[in-house]
Design an enzyme around this catalytic site. Sequence first.
Site, PDB file in Angstrom:
ATOM      1  N   LYS A  24     -10.607  11.042   4.108  1.00 29.05           N
ATOM      2  CA  LYS A  24     -11.428  12.114   3.541  1.00 29.05           C
ATOM      3  C   LYS A  24     -12.715  11.527   2.953  1.00 29.05           C
ATOM      4  O   LYS A  24     -13.800  11.993   3.225  1.00 29.05           O
ATOM      5  CB  LYS A  24     -10.623  12.855   2.471  1.00 29.05           C
ATOM      6  CG  LYS A  24     -11.384  13.961   1.801  1.00 29.05           C
ATOM      7  CD  LYS A  24     -10.498  14.728   0.833  1.00 29.05           C
ATOM      8  CE  LYS A  24     -11.362  15.659  -0.018  1.00 29.05           C
ATOM      9  NZ  LYS A  24     -10.583  16.402  -1.007  1.00 29.05           N
ATOM     10  N   HIS A  64      26.834   8.421   3.809  1.00 32.83           N
ATOM     11  CA  HIS A  64      27.574   7.154   3.804  1.00 32.83           C
ATOM     12  C   HIS A  64      26.920   6.131   2.892  1.00 32.83           C
ATOM     13  O   HIS A  64      27.215   4.947   2.978  1.00 32.83           O
ATOM     14  CB  HIS A  64      27.678   6.636   5.238  1.00 32.83           C
ATOM     15  CG  HIS A  64      28.387   7.618   6.114  1.00 32.83           C
ATOM     16  ND1 HIS A  64      29.754   7.601   6.288  1.00 32.83           N
ATOM     17  CD2 HIS A  64      27.930   8.687   6.795  1.00 32.83           C
ATOM     18  CE1 HIS A  64      30.101   8.618   7.075  1.00 32.83           C
ATOM     19  NE2 HIS A  64      29.007   9.292   7.395  1.00 32.83           N
ATOM     20  N   GLY A 122      -6.422  15.906  -0.096  1.00 27.08           N
ATOM     21  CA  GLY A 122      -5.844  14.952   0.849  1.00 27.08           C
ATOM     22  C   GLY A 122      -4.417  15.309   1.243  1.00 27.08           C
ATOM     23  O   GLY A 122      -4.044  15.312   2.416  1.00 27.08           O
ATOM     24  N   ARG A 123      -3.603  15.652   0.245  1.00 21.91           N
ATOM     25  CA  ARG A 123      -2.186  15.927   0.540  1.00 21.91           C
ATOM     26  C   ARG A 123      -1.967  17.279   1.189  1.00 21.91           C
ATOM     27  O   ARG A 123      -0.838  17.635   1.522  1.00 21.91           O
ATOM     28  CB  ARG A 123      -1.359  15.785  -0.740  1.00 21.91           C
ATOM     29  CG  ARG A 123      -1.825  16.620  -1.913  1.00 21.91           C
ATOM     30  CD  ARG A 123      -1.137  16.162  -3.195  1.00 21.91           C
ATOM     31  NE  ARG A 123      -1.661  16.764  -4.411  1.00 21.91           N
ATOM     32  CZ  ARG A 123      -2.719  16.326  -5.082  1.00 21.91           C
ATOM     33  NH1 ARG A 123      -3.408  15.295  -4.638  1.00 21.91           N
ATOM     34  NH2 ARG A 123      -3.101  16.903  -6.208  1.00 21.91           N
ATOM     35  N   GLU A 136       2.242  13.902  -6.347  1.00 17.64           N
ATOM     36  CA  GLU A 136       0.815  13.728  -6.647  1.00 17.64           C
ATOM     37  C   GLU A 136       0.252  15.034  -7.228  1.00 17.64           C
ATOM     38  O   GLU A 136      -0.693  15.014  -8.007  1.00 17.64           O
ATOM     39  CB  GLU A 136       0.047  13.299  -5.387  1.00 17.64           C
ATOM     40  CG  GLU A 136      -1.263  12.607  -5.718  1.00 17.64           C
ATOM     41  CD  GLU A 136      -1.948  11.979  -4.517  1.00 17.64           C
ATOM     42  OE1 GLU A 136      -2.379  12.713  -3.630  1.00 17.64           O
ATOM     43  OE2 GLU A 136      -2.067  10.732  -4.476  1.00 17.64           O
ATOM     44  N   GLU A 183      -7.902   0.448   1.797  1.00 21.08           N
ATOM     45  CA  GLU A 183      -6.893   0.138   2.811  1.00 21.08           C
ATOM     46  C   GLU A 183      -7.397   0.539   4.205  1.00 21.08           C
ATOM     47  O   GLU A 183      -7.312  -0.224   5.168  1.00 21.08           O
ATOM     48  CB  GLU A 183      -5.591   0.905   2.537  1.00 21.08           C
ATOM     49  CG  GLU A 183      -4.788   0.401   1.367  1.00 21.08           C
ATOM     50  CD  GLU A 183      -5.168   1.066   0.051  1.00 21.08           C
ATOM     51  OE1 GLU A 183      -6.298   1.613  -0.057  1.00 21.08           O
ATOM     52  OE2 GLU A 183      -4.340   1.017  -0.879  1.00 21.08           O
ATOM     53  N   LYS A 243      -6.393   1.182  -8.636  1.00 17.11           N
ATOM     54  CA  LYS A 243      -7.404   0.801  -7.640  1.00 17.11           C
ATOM     55  C   LYS A 243      -8.496  -0.048  -8.286  1.00 17.11           C
ATOM     56  O   LYS A 243      -8.918  -1.071  -7.748  1.00 17.11           O
ATOM     57  CB  LYS A 243      -8.080   2.053  -7.061  1.00 17.11           C
ATOM     58  CG  LYS A 243      -7.224   2.924  -6.183  1.00 17.11           C
ATOM     59  CD  LYS A 243      -8.085   4.061  -5.624  1.00 17.11           C
ATOM     60  CE  LYS A 243      -7.233   5.146  -5.004  1.00 17.11           C
ATOM     61  NZ  LYS A 243      -7.991   6.334  -4.625  1.00 17.11           N
TER      62      LYS A 243
END
Length: 546
Positions: free
Chosen positions: A209, A387, A270-271, A356, A215, A510
Amino acid sequence: MSDSVRLDQTDQWQALRRHYEETRDQQLRELFAADPERGSRYALEAGDLYVDYSRNRVTDETLRLLRELAAARGVTELRDAMFAGEKINFTENRAVLHVALRAPRTATIEVDGENVVPAVHEVLDRMAQFADQVRSGEWTGFTGRPIRNVVNIGIGGSDLGPKMAYEALRTYSDRSRVFRFVSNVDGADLHEALRDLDPAETLFIVASKTFTTVETITNATSARQWLVSGLGDEAAVAKHFVAVSTNADQVAKFGIDTANMFGFWDWVGGRYSFDSAIGLSLVVALGPERFREMLDGFHQMDEHFRTAPPERNLPMLLGLLGVWYDDFYGAQTYAVLPYSHYLSRFTDYLQQLDMESNGKSVDRQGRPVEWETGPIVWGTPGTNGQHAYYQLLHQGTKLVPADLIGFANPIAELGDLAGQHDLLMANLFAQGQALAFGKTAEEVAAEGVPAEQVPHRTFRGNRPTNTILATELTPSVLGQLIALYEHKVFVQGAIWGINSFDQWGVELGKVLAKKLEPRLSGAEDTGDLDGSTASLVRRYRELRGR
Ligand SMILES: O=P(O)(O)OC[C@H]1O[C@H](O)[C@H](O)[C@@H](O)[C@@H]1O
């Protein structure tokens, strides 16, 4: 605004607190015994989703009080403000309009007096055209070969959505192509994604965005080097890199032609973005038609949320039930347990969506909250978890409300060999049953279990679940499911009185990482660091021989 009174000081909250004290020990067994219709009465349908919520520790009275709380907190007013394009993300002065991303062409949704729907469809059309070119082989790489591999580079909202949806819908995808998703700044992620690919046949979609996320820019830089060294020419970048972003300047600066950029807007968080151009990899994988079916599914749930009365409004109901457990029963977490292997990334996706959005501890007025906000979301596909960690769900000391999600039809290209699907679904139903009704000491003893073992083999039950069923995991159903959770999270944020749409909490780490990086290489001194960080950095340098 109706949330200027603190949540815990509202009459509705106090009434719920009293109601909780009176009913906290009620048993699901008793509730079902008292109302033989409960299983069908406490069920709701919206679009293709059927939700059984009968196994919740609630009565008609609880639900009524919860709805009164929602009314007092102005949930529907905030919902209408969102749909109207008002800037409800006030800390960033932005509208919250992911619903516009799936609005039909003819809709009108305005931000600052401008209808945003035509621009949404203009980008969707360009995405479709591009995907068709790649899928037909018309879009070729630099050496003229068709694209066989698509690598999405992004992180957070620019990764989790497309990755989750690709996994969920892979039986609908073009199986002749390879789709990979690279997010981690650990170079191992990119390395593993590229090690067996031929650069001449590989397309990178750089999705960000902001186009400043370290990253993504770092992985994209490495990917470009890999491509240029493989093909021996800088000019190859134009045929192998496209960008998805709101930031044309940064895209150009990175060296991607903005003619190969697909845009979106600051009113898409973003999400909440994978149904924007962030879903480009998905459009290539599924084809434009399937992608549009998914958007239609989102839109169906949007319309349900916008128009259904509170007592039949699914996101409202699930949101309120979540508040009931989170704030009154003190449940710290909730589990999402899809009985579909294709939903293996679903919970990862929901973690960002929910945590978030609602991992906040001041209200909209900036006052510290005195109540619990967003829960911890976790879970993996059934039956694997059974399990592993279900032991704690059944007999542990913690209350973990859960959503069980299943489908009537398998999507198995091999066919339902050995009748596996009924077995899978029998497990889903059995878990809900066991969690709700348990097994009493008397029942255990009646089976001839030795007295000393009875306590160990007793299940208290009374553990709440919702069961979400649909016919099949189609693109539309996936869209409906995601929108259901988006709006559920919205409802909860509105009740808690927090801003669900910013994410300042990710910033500090960050900034600190950026400051620390030169200290790891030894370029800068550690003298100004706190004692713990300084000694960790020194040890790291030693271990690296610096
Ligand atoms: O799409 P981007 O701008 O690269 O952002 C990627 C992600 O990183 C940020 O740190 C935010 O926490 C996320 O909400 C966002 O989805």
